[in-house]
Motif scaffolding. Structure first.
Motif, PDB file in Angstrom:
ATOM      1  N   PHE A  73     -38.734 -18.640 -16.790  1.00  0.00           N
ATOM      2  CA  PHE A  73     -39.585 -19.881 -17.219  1.00  0.00           C
ATOM      3  C   PHE A  73     -40.731 -19.183 -18.216  1.00  0.00           C
ATOM      4  N   LEU A  74     -40.598 -19.769 -19.413  1.00  0.00           N
ATOM      5  CA  LEU A  74     -41.375 -19.574 -20.583  1.00  0.00           C
ATOM      6  C   LEU A  74     -42.407 -20.911 -20.853  1.00  0.00           C
ATOM      7  N   GLY A  75     -43.411 -21.025 -20.192  1.00  0.00           N
ATOM      8  CA  GLY A  75     -44.340 -22.244 -20.392  1.00  0.00           C
ATOM      9  C   GLY A  75     -45.011 -22.348 -21.456  1.00  0.00           C
ATOM     10  N   ASP A  76     -44.562 -22.505 -22.756  1.00  0.00           N
ATOM     11  CA  ASP A  76     -45.366 -23.116 -23.650  1.00  0.00           C
ATOM     12  C   ASP A  76     -44.501 -23.953 -24.551  1.00  0.00           C
ATOM     13  N   VAL A  77     -45.349 -24.844 -25.242  1.00  0.00           N
ATOM     14  CA  VAL A  77     -44.841 -25.867 -26.297  1.00  0.00           C
ATOM     15  C   VAL A  77     -44.070 -25.312 -27.305  1.00  0.00           C
ATOM     16  N   THR A  78     -43.859 -24.034 -27.717  1.00  0.00           N
ATOM     17  CA  THR A  78     -43.190 -23.488 -28.620  1.00  0.00           C
ATOM     18  C   THR A  78     -41.810 -23.153 -28.221  1.00  0.00           C
ATOM     19  N   VAL A  79     -41.639 -23.497 -26.786  1.00  0.00           N
ATOM     20  CA  VAL A  79     -40.161 -23.149 -26.096  1.00  0.00           C
ATOM     21  C   VAL A  79     -39.618 -24.467 -25.832  1.00  0.00           C
ATOM     22  N   SER A  80     -38.270 -24.639 -26.077  1.00  0.00           N
ATOM     23  CA  SER A  80     -37.455 -25.848 -25.567  1.00  0.00           C
ATOM     24  C   SER A  80     -37.359 -25.661 -24.158  1.00  0.00           C
ATOM     25  N   ARG A  81     -37.233 -26.979 -23.263  1.00  0.00           N
ATOM     26  CA  ARG A  81     -36.967 -26.839 -21.922  1.00  0.00           C
ATOM     27  C   ARG A  81     -35.587 -25.782 -21.646  1.00  0.00           C
ATOM     28  N   ASN A  82     -34.726 -25.974 -22.487  1.00  0.00           N
ATOM     29  CA  ASN A  82     -33.454 -25.340 -22.215  1.00  0.00           C
ATOM     30  C   ASN A  82     -32.950 -24.451 -23.468  1.00  0.00           C
ATOM     31  N   HIS A  83     -33.937 -23.198 -23.885  1.00  0.00           N
ATOM     32  CA  HIS A  83     -33.894 -22.490 -25.320  1.00  0.00           C
ATOM     33  C   HIS A  83     -32.844 -21.738 -25.418  1.00  0.00           C
ATOM     34  N   ALA A  84     -32.742 -20.848 -24.199  1.00  0.00           N
ATOM     35  CA  ALA A  84     -31.671 -19.615 -24.608  1.00  0.00           C
ATOM     36  C   ALA A  84     -30.817 -19.396 -23.343  1.00  0.00           C
ATOM     37  N   LYS A  85     -29.807 -18.632 -23.483  1.00  0.00           N
ATOM     38  CA  LYS A  85     -29.115 -17.938 -22.597  1.00  0.00           C
ATOM     39  C   LYS A  85     -28.643 -16.565 -22.679  1.00  0.00           C
ATOM     40  N   PHE A  86     -28.953 -15.814 -21.783  1.00  0.00           N
ATOM     41  CA  PHE A  86     -28.445 -14.524 -21.749  1.00  0.00           C
ATOM     42  C   PHE A  86     -27.440 -14.162 -21.186  1.00  0.00           C
ATOM     43  N   THR A  87     -26.634 -13.487 -21.539  1.00  0.00           N
ATOM     44  CA  THR A  87     -25.352 -13.225 -20.820  1.00  0.00           C
ATOM     45  C   THR A  87     -24.909 -11.653 -20.641  1.00  0.00           C
ATOM     46  N   VAL A  88     -24.775 -11.207 -19.388  1.00  0.00           N
ATOM     47  CA  VAL A  88     -24.361  -9.776 -19.008  1.00  0.00           C
ATOM     48  C   VAL A  88     -22.844  -9.475 -18.522  1.00  0.00           C
ATOM     49  N   ASP A  89     -22.122  -9.043 -19.179  1.00  0.00           N
ATOM     50  CA  ASP A  89     -20.657  -9.116 -18.834  1.00  0.00           C
ATOM     51  C   ASP A  89     -20.284  -7.598 -19.089  1.00  0.00           C
ATOM     52  N   GLU A  90     -19.009  -7.368 -19.060  1.00  0.00           N
ATOM     53  CA  GLU A  90     -18.266  -6.064 -19.300  1.00  0.00           C
ATOM     54  C   GLU A  90     -18.532  -5.537 -20.696  1.00  0.00           C
ATOM     55  N   THR A  91     -18.808  -6.315 -21.838  1.00  0.00           N
ATOM     56  CA  THR A  91     -18.676  -6.031 -22.991  1.00  0.00           C
ATOM     57  C   THR A  91     -20.289  -5.628 -23.566  1.00  0.00           C
ATOM     58  N   GLY A  92     -21.174  -6.105 -22.246  1.00  0.00           N
ATOM     59  CA  GLY A  92     -22.758  -5.706 -22.697  1.00  0.00           C
ATOM     60  C   GLY A  92     -23.621  -7.128 -22.457  1.00  0.00           C
ATOM     61  N   LEU A  93     -24.614  -7.083 -23.534  1.00  0.00           N
ATOM     62  CA  LEU A  93     -25.758  -8.248 -23.270  1.00  0.00           C
ATOM     63  C   LEU A  93     -25.454  -9.131 -24.561  1.00  0.00           C
ATOM     64  N   ARG A  94     -25.749 -10.377 -24.397  1.00  0.00           N
ATOM     65  CA  ARG A  94     -25.709 -11.246 -25.559  1.00  0.00           C
ATOM     66  C   ARG A  94     -26.671 -12.402 -25.453  1.00  0.00           C
ATOM     67  N   VAL A  95     -27.258 -12.902 -26.456  1.00  0.00           N
ATOM     68  CA  VAL A  95     -28.077 -13.856 -26.261  1.00  0.00           C
ATOM     69  C   VAL A  95     -27.487 -15.335 -27.285  1.00  0.00           C
ATOM     70  N   GLU A  96     -27.678 -16.497 -26.757  1.00  0.00           N
ATOM     71  CA  GLU A  96     -27.295 -17.624 -27.588  1.00  0.00           C
ATOM     72  C   GLU A  96     -28.364 -18.779 -27.228  1.00  0.00           C
ATOM     73  N   ASP A  97     -28.681 -19.152 -28.434  1.00  0.00           N
ATOM     74  CA  ASP A  97     -29.576 -20.219 -28.600  1.00  0.00           C
ATOM     75  C   ASP A  97     -28.836 -21.657 -28.257  1.00  0.00           C
ATOM     76  N   LEU A  98     -29.657 -22.398 -27.035  1.00  0.00           N
ATOM     77  CA  LEU A  98     -28.960 -23.532 -26.504  1.00  0.00           C
ATOM     78  C   LEU A  98     -29.479 -24.922 -27.393  1.00  0.00           C
ATOM     79  N   GLY A  99     -29.309 -24.598 -28.474  1.00  0.00           N
ATOM     80  CA  GLY A  99     -29.707 -25.876 -29.684  1.00  0.00           C
ATOM     81  C   GLY A  99     -31.226 -26.153 -29.573  1.00  0.00           C
ATOM     82  N   SER A 100     -32.114 -25.125 -29.317  1.00  0.00           N
ATOM     83  CA  SER A 100     -33.717 -25.439 -29.276  1.00  0.00           C
ATOM     84  C   SER A 100     -34.110 -25.922 -30.371  1.00  0.00           C
ATOM     85  N   THR A 101     -35.332 -26.430 -30.661  1.00  0.00           N
ATOM     86  CA  THR A 101     -36.009 -26.710 -31.689  1.00  0.00           C
ATOM     87  C   THR A 101     -36.581 -25.734 -32.621  1.00  0.00           C
ATOM     88  N   ASN A 102     -36.864 -24.511 -32.058  1.00  0.00           N
ATOM     89  CA  ASN A 102     -37.480 -23.285 -32.962  1.00  0.00           C
ATOM     90  C   ASN A 102     -36.506 -22.185 -33.229  1.00  0.00           C
TER      91      ASN A 102
END
Length: 136
Positions: A73-102
């Motif tokens: 939870f990142l409680g600030d108006v500069t953050v979208s409700r569903n902002h980003a997704k972090f994925t950890v799997d056998e290949t490592g770590l990845r981040v993906e924007d979920l269609g956020s405003t900023n």
């Protein structure tokens, strides 16, 4: 004032932290950040409203945003409700924007998605997150 089980009126101070932050980057002459613990990756809030907090990333997906349903939870108006997704799997770590405003920034570059390694910085709104590696 809290009392311990022996009835002592001295304040109780925990001396065994769950996670400790040990900088390995510029402060220690290394290239990456490390956190002691049995996990592969963590996010350390370096700047922003929750500076100093560490979020351990488990295997699978971890969401970040302003929604009550977000794993981080990142409680600030500069953050979208569903902002980003972090994925950890056998290949490592990845981040993906979920269609956020900023958007998300990785090492100061606005990207839709990116692999991450310890030492990378992810900016989500006012939050500057440092990617750290664990002991696992």
């Amino acid at each position: 004032m809290s009392h311990d089980q022996s009835g002592n009126s001295e304040p109780f101070v925990e001396s065994d932290p769950t996670i400790s932050y040990e900088p390995v980057g510029a402060e220690a002459g290394g290239d990456a950040a490390a956190v002691v613990g049995a996990f592969r990756y963590a996010l350390i809030v370096e700047e922003g409203p929750r500076a100093g907090l560490t979020y351990v990333l488990g295997e699978g997906e971890t969401t970040a945003g302003r929604s009550d349903d977000a794993d981080i939870f990142l409680g600030d108006v500069t953050v979208s409700r569903n902002h980003a997704k972090f994925t950890v799997d056998e290949t490592g770590l990845r981040v993906e924007d979920l269609g956020s405003t900023n958007g998300i920034y990785v090492n100061l570059n606005r990207l839709d998605a990116s692999p991450l390694v310890p030492g990378d910085q992810v900016i989500i709104g006012k939050y500057h997150l440092l990617v750290a590696g664990g002991d696992a």
